[in-house]
Design a protein around this motif. Structure first.
Motif: not given
Length: 190
Positions: A24-25, A32-35, A52-53, A73-74
């Motif tokens: 998970f980490t 995280w950055k993409k979200i 939100i992230a 990712e999707n």
């Protein structure tokens, strides 16, 4: 200690479903950055985009045992988009309510309605005092001091999700209580 940076998304998902915190980490570090950017591009608000992230990943962990994910990712991007839409809808509703409230004139207030409003506020304050201690504290921080969810969470050393849950709980209790005292007030003026 195993290094997860070389794992494929499918291997990470398998680990996640088995409760592997390190998997998970790695998912968190990888996405995280993409979200955050997905949320920020639509919200233009750094703090809300962080919330939100965080909520996307908290939900991923909470639902790890029974959610079926084909493309990681999707899945994360879609979850972020849904949360953004929900946040925008809440913001729009709040803005519309504020505008309607602003447009209502003070001259429309009669002595009876002023008295009724005072009574409602007094009854509401009594109901707030009856809330469980933690719930009451969080609700007062949010309502009286205008603190954001993240600020309250940081101050009380709890998660933002706990803050949201406590505020939701307070509003639910107050909504139920308001029904009963609204009936009482209506009876006074009939």
């Amino acid at each position: 200690m195993r290094t997860y940076t070389h794992y494929t998304n499918q291997e990470l998902l398998t680990g996640l479903q088995q409760g592997d915190r390190m998997a998970f980490t790695e998912i968190y570090n990888r996405y995280w950055k993409k979200i955050y950017i997905i949320a920020y591009n639509r919200m233009c608000d750094g703090a809300q985009s962080e919330d939100i992230a965080q909520e996307v990943f908290a939900s991923l962990w909470a639902n790890r045992g029974y959610v079926q994910i084909e493309t990681l990712e999707n899945y994360l991007a879609t979850a972020a988009k849904y949360l953004v839409l929900t946040a925008i809808r809440k913001k729009t509703l709040s803005r519309n309510y504020g505008q309607r409230l602003k447009n209502s004139t003070v001259s429309q207030l009669t002595p009876e309605s002023t008295f009724q409003n005072k009574q409602i506020l007094q009854l509401l304050e009594l109901e707030i005092e009856k809330l469980p201690e933690k719930c009451k504290l969080i609700f007062k921080y949010s309502r009286n001091e205008g603190m954001a969810t993240k600020q309250i969470a940081a101050k009380l050393h709890i998660t933002p999700k706990t803050v949201d849950n406590q505020i939701h709980k307070a509003l639910k209790i107050l909504k139920l209580a308001s029904r009963s005292f609204m009936q009482f007030i209506l009876l006074l003026f009939i």
